[in-house]
Scaffold this motif. Structure first.
Motif, PDB file in Angstrom:
ATOM      1  N   UNK A 112       0.816  -1.221   0.000  1.00  0.00           N
ATOM      2  CA  UNK A 112       0.000   0.000   0.000  1.00  0.00           C
ATOM      3  C   UNK A 112       0.848   1.269   0.000  1.00  0.00           C
ATOM      4  N   UNK A 113       2.110   1.164   0.400  1.00  0.00           N
ATOM      5  CA  UNK A 113       2.968   2.347   0.380  1.00  0.00           C
ATOM      6  C   UNK A 113       3.303   2.785  -1.045  1.00  0.00           C
ATOM      7  N   UNK A 114       2.966   1.960  -2.007  1.00  0.00           N
ATOM      8  CA  UNK A 114       3.184   2.326  -3.402  1.00  0.00           C
ATOM      9  C   UNK A 114       1.961   3.029  -4.001  1.00  0.00           C
ATOM     10  N   UNK A 115       0.951   3.244  -3.179  1.00  0.00           N
ATOM     11  CA  UNK A 115      -0.234   3.995  -3.602  1.00  0.00           C
ATOM     12  C   UNK A 115      -0.031   5.464  -3.292  1.00  0.00           C
ATOM     13  N   UNK A 117      -1.208   9.725  -4.587  1.00  0.00           N
ATOM     14  CA  UNK A 117      -2.321  10.441  -5.233  1.00  0.00           C
ATOM     15  C   UNK A 117      -2.248  10.429  -6.753  1.00  0.00           C
ATOM     16  N   UNK A 118      -1.032  10.350  -7.307  1.00  0.00           N
ATOM     17  CA  UNK A 118      -0.891  10.464  -8.756  1.00  0.00           C
ATOM     18  C   UNK A 118      -0.726   9.127  -9.479  1.00  0.00           C
ATOM     19  N   UNK A 119      -0.315   8.093  -8.733  1.00  0.00           N
ATOM     20  CA  UNK A 119      -0.125   6.794  -9.367  1.00  0.00           C
ATOM     21  C   UNK A 119      -0.211   5.701  -8.313  1.00  0.00           C
ATOM     22  N   UNK A 120      -0.927   4.637  -8.645  1.00  0.00           N
ATOM     23  CA  UNK A 120      -1.091   3.516  -7.711  1.00  0.00           C
ATOM     24  C   UNK A 120      -0.288   2.326  -8.217  1.00  0.00           C
ATOM     25  N   UNK A 121       0.883   2.104  -7.590  1.00  0.00           N
ATOM     26  CA  UNK A 121       1.726   0.979  -7.985  1.00  0.00           C
ATOM     27  C   UNK A 121       1.524  -0.259  -7.143  1.00  0.00           C
ATOM     28  N   UNK A 122       0.622  -0.187  -6.136  1.00  0.00           N
ATOM     29  CA  UNK A 122       0.442  -1.325  -5.228  1.00  0.00           C
ATOM     30  C   UNK A 122       0.021  -2.602  -5.955  1.00  0.00           C
ATOM     31  N   UNK A 123      -0.967  -2.557  -6.866  1.00  0.00           N
ATOM     32  CA  UNK A 123      -1.339  -3.796  -7.567  1.00  0.00           C
ATOM     33  C   UNK A 123      -0.170  -4.389  -8.360  1.00  0.00           C
ATOM     34  N   UNK A 124       0.680  -3.529  -8.926  1.00  0.00           N
ATOM     35  CA  UNK A 124       1.808  -4.011  -9.702  1.00  0.00           C
ATOM     36  C   UNK A 124       2.862  -4.664  -8.810  1.00  0.00           C
ATOM     37  N   UNK A 125       3.057  -4.108  -7.604  1.00  0.00           N
ATOM     38  CA  UNK A 125       4.003  -4.715  -6.662  1.00  0.00           C
ATOM     39  C   UNK A 125       3.528  -6.105  -6.261  1.00  0.00           C
ATOM     40  N   UNK A 126       2.247  -6.209  -5.954  1.00  0.00           N
ATOM     41  CA  UNK A 126       1.694  -7.518  -5.566  1.00  0.00           C
ATOM     42  C   UNK A 126       1.774  -8.504  -6.722  1.00  0.00           C
ATOM     43  N   UNK A 127       1.492  -8.027  -7.925  1.00  0.00           N
ATOM     44  CA  UNK A 127       1.542  -8.911  -9.093  1.00  0.00           C
ATOM     45  C   UNK A 127       2.972  -9.374  -9.367  1.00  0.00           C
ATOM     46  N   UNK A 128       3.936  -8.467  -9.202  1.00  0.00           N
ATOM     47  CA  UNK A 128       5.340  -8.845  -9.379  1.00  0.00           C
ATOM     48  C   UNK A 128       5.729  -9.925  -8.383  1.00  0.00           C
ATOM     49  N   UNK A 129       5.315  -9.759  -7.136  1.00  0.00           N
ATOM     50  CA  UNK A 129       5.645 -10.750  -6.114  1.00  0.00           C
ATOM     51  C   UNK A 129       5.043 -12.110  -6.457  1.00  0.00           C
ATOM     52  N   UNK A 130       3.789 -12.114  -6.890  1.00  0.00           N
ATOM     53  CA  UNK A 130       3.148 -13.381  -7.269  1.00  0.00           C
ATOM     54  C   UNK A 130       3.866 -14.006  -8.466  1.00  0.00           C
ATOM     55  N   UNK A 264       6.071   0.043 -11.136  1.00  0.00           N
ATOM     56  CA  UNK A 264       5.835   0.072  -9.690  1.00  0.00           C
ATOM     57  C   UNK A 264       5.789   1.504  -9.159  1.00  0.00           C
ATOM     58  N   UNK A 265       6.680   2.338  -9.633  1.00  0.00           N
ATOM     59  CA  UNK A 265       6.766   3.737  -9.205  1.00  0.00           C
ATOM     60  C   UNK A 265       6.810   4.590 -10.460  1.00  0.00           C
ATOM     61  N   UNK A 266       6.030   5.693 -10.443  1.00  0.00           N
ATOM     62  CA  UNK A 266       5.984   6.538 -11.635  1.00  0.00           C
ATOM     63  C   UNK A 266       6.016   8.008 -11.271  1.00  0.00           C
ATOM     64  N   UNK A 267       7.082   8.669 -11.684  1.00  0.00           N
ATOM     65  CA  UNK A 267       7.248  10.114 -11.549  1.00  0.00           C
ATOM     66  C   UNK A 267       7.038  10.599 -10.117  1.00  0.00           C
ATOM     67  N   UNK A 268       7.621   9.857  -9.180  1.00  0.00           N
ATOM     68  CA  UNK A 268       7.527  10.225  -7.764  1.00  0.00           C
ATOM     69  C   UNK A 268       8.930  10.129  -7.169  1.00  0.00           C
ATOM     70  N   UNK A 269       9.570  11.275  -7.018  1.00  0.00           N
ATOM     71  CA  UNK A 269      10.957  11.320  -6.563  1.00  0.00           C
ATOM     72  C   UNK A 269      11.119  10.717  -5.174  1.00  0.00           C
ATOM     73  N   UNK A 270      10.202  11.035  -4.279  1.00  0.00           N
ATOM     74  CA  UNK A 270      10.313  10.540  -2.903  1.00  0.00           C
ATOM     75  C   UNK A 270      10.152   9.028  -2.842  1.00  0.00           C
ATOM     76  N   UNK A 271       9.127   8.495  -3.506  1.00  0.00           N
ATOM     77  CA  UNK A 271       8.867   7.060  -3.437  1.00  0.00           C
ATOM     78  C   UNK A 271       9.948   6.256  -4.151  1.00  0.00           C
TER      79      UNK A 271
END
Length: 479
Positions: A112-115, A117-130, A264-271
């Motif tokens: 969920x930390x990959x979610x 406001x501008x991009x939600x990478x959480x589903x992609x992280x879970x899918x990568x793990x699977x 997983x991460x898109x245009x988010x310097x901090x994340x």
């Protein structure tokens, strides 16, 4: 189910674009620069798939590196799995499949930390793990930017696509152009995760991306460094470099299309930076690497002991003192792993997940980088000149004219020429060869540069507790 070694090697024949010495490699499983190391990695898959070690390496379905530890016992089980694989290469294969697998498991534990406001990478992280765990895939990575002008941000270099960045956004995904470096073992993987572990400037949003794609993705080019395996005469003459040269490659993204489901991460310097440090990814990395480092020191200490015995000096007090110093360092490396497990910490937001102690994980970086060169130097003192005054090749021992001479003059008490040459060639491959030099530099820097991790230790260490303790002493007396 886990894959067999044969299935893993077959997966490498996918048309991936790997270059070495100006040649595009058609099949790394048979090329002299890669084939034996590919075989060593295949052996790891066989150990997990069907061997007496399968129970230690897997839970019956997936490798333990893919699992999320939820107790101290889970951490111990993971360490046993890491050590089993580390011992198969005597600690010389660092980026084995369990390294990045454990990092991805760490990210998935708090997806969920990959979610944002501008991009939600959480589903992609879970899918990568699977995808990695269910397919028993080998995830590799490159997260280091090429060394250009360090006084400028990634987006302010003399050319705007030197460092990998997003150059186009499409309905189905993004297009990436530029480079990443130090892709250790990257050419041997199934997928490669591309990101950045270095802090980016606020204006570097085009570079603040993390994605994972198959190695054979069109546009991905891997340019290999010199292959120590290719330079090896034989396993007898170069027993380590001929089988455990995991290679390092420059990754070039030549307008690579990355589907959104792989981003997983898109245009988010901090994340882009925090995904390693505010998830268990980093501490999971250290759990594997610290276990491997401990194993490698055990192996090197064994070389020192066998050298001393071959030189008939093992019982001499000065030599015993040197062996004692080495064994003390082995115990230090071991104790850091065991202590980090015993002082495990809950993962915030991880629904019961735990990880090794972060402060001790950071401290391991300091210890390993400083200890390894000292460890090697001590063994070199024990070895003396014997490790380089050797026959050119093991075949010389069988030569009809000089074989008998070598048998007479290369032996030592209790060791015939063949066994002594075999030991000394192993020692030289570990201590003085170009392969050995790469490993010394690797152990110094594989956790980052000292000026980075020393500052981070100051942040992660309990400096306030140290300060309070000293202040308590000062407050306890007066003039």
């Amino acid at each position: 189910m886990t894959r067999s070694g044969a299935q893993y090697k077959e997966s490498l024949r996918d048309g991936r674009e790997v270059w070495i010495d100006g040649e595009r490699v058609k099949d790394i499983t048979v090329h002299p620069a890669f084939r034996r190391t590919a075989g060593s990695l295949a052996h790891l898959f066989d150990l997990a798939n069907d061997s007496p070690h399968s129970a230690a390496l897997t839970d019956g379905a997936v490798h333990r590196a893919h699992l999320t530890p939820r107790s101290y016992d889970d951490l111990v089980a993971r360490r046993v799995a890491h050590k089993t694989w580390a011992e198969a290469s005597f600690g010389y294969l660092g980026r084995t499949p369990d390294y990045m697998a454990s990092g991805i498991a760490g990210m998935a534990a708090v997806a969920d930390r990959f979610t944002t406001p501008d991009y939600d990478g959480a589903p992609q992280v879970r899918a990568l793990h699977r995808r990695m765990s269910e397919g028993d895939l080998y995830p590799t990575f490159t997260i280091t930017n090429p060394r250009f002008d360090r006084t400028r941000a990634a987006s302010q270099q003399e050319e705007n696509d030197l460092v990998a960045r997003v150059v186009e956004e499409r309905d189905g995904g993004i297009v990436v152009r530029g480079a990443k470096t130090i892709g250790t073992a990257a050419v041997f993987g199934d997928e490669i995760l591309v990101g950045t572990i270095e802090p980016l400037a606020p204006q570097d949003v085009d570079h603040a991306v993390c994605f994972s794609v198959p190695i054979a993705t069109p546009g991905l080019k891997f340019i290999s460094r010199t292959s120590y395996e290719a330079q090896a005469r034989s396993v007898f003459d170069n027993p380590l470099s001929s089988r455990f040269d995991e290679n390092d490659a420059l990754l070039i993204c030549d307008d690579v299309f990355v589907p959104w489901e792989n981003v997983l991460v898109y245009r988010n310097v901090d994340l882009a930076f925090q995904q390693w440090w505010q998830t268990p990814a980093y501490t999971n990395f250290v759990h594997q690497s610290a276990t491997r480092f401990w194993t490698k020191l055990e192996f090197l200490a064994g070389i020192a002991i066998l050298l001393a015995k071959a030189n008939n000096s093992y019982r001499m007090p000065p030599v015993q003192a040197q062996i004692g110093k080495l064994m003390g360092w082995v115990a230090q490396a071991k104790s850091m792993v065991l202590a980090a497990e015993a002082a495990f910490e809950p993962v915030q937001g991880g629904d019961g997940a735990v990880a090794i102690n972060k402060e001790l994980a950071c401290a391991h970086r300091i210890m390993a980088g400083e200890m390894y060169p000292r460890f090697v130097a001590e063994i070199k003192l024990l070895a003396g000149s014997s490790v380089f005054q050797l026959p050119t090749s093991g075949h010389d021992l069988l030569h009809p004219e000089i074989g008998d001479l070598l048998a007479k003059y290369v032996r030592s008490p209790g060791h015939d020429a063949e066994s002594r040459t075999k030991l000394l060639k192993l020692a030289w491959d570990a201590l003085g060869s170009e392969f050995a030099g790469r490993h010394e530099q690797y152990e110094r820097f594989y956790h980052g540069a000292p000026h980075v991790y020393l500052m981070q230790q100051a942040w992660e260490g309990d400096t306030q507790r140290c300060e309070r303790l000293t202040q308590t002493c000062l407050d306890g007396y007066a003039l």
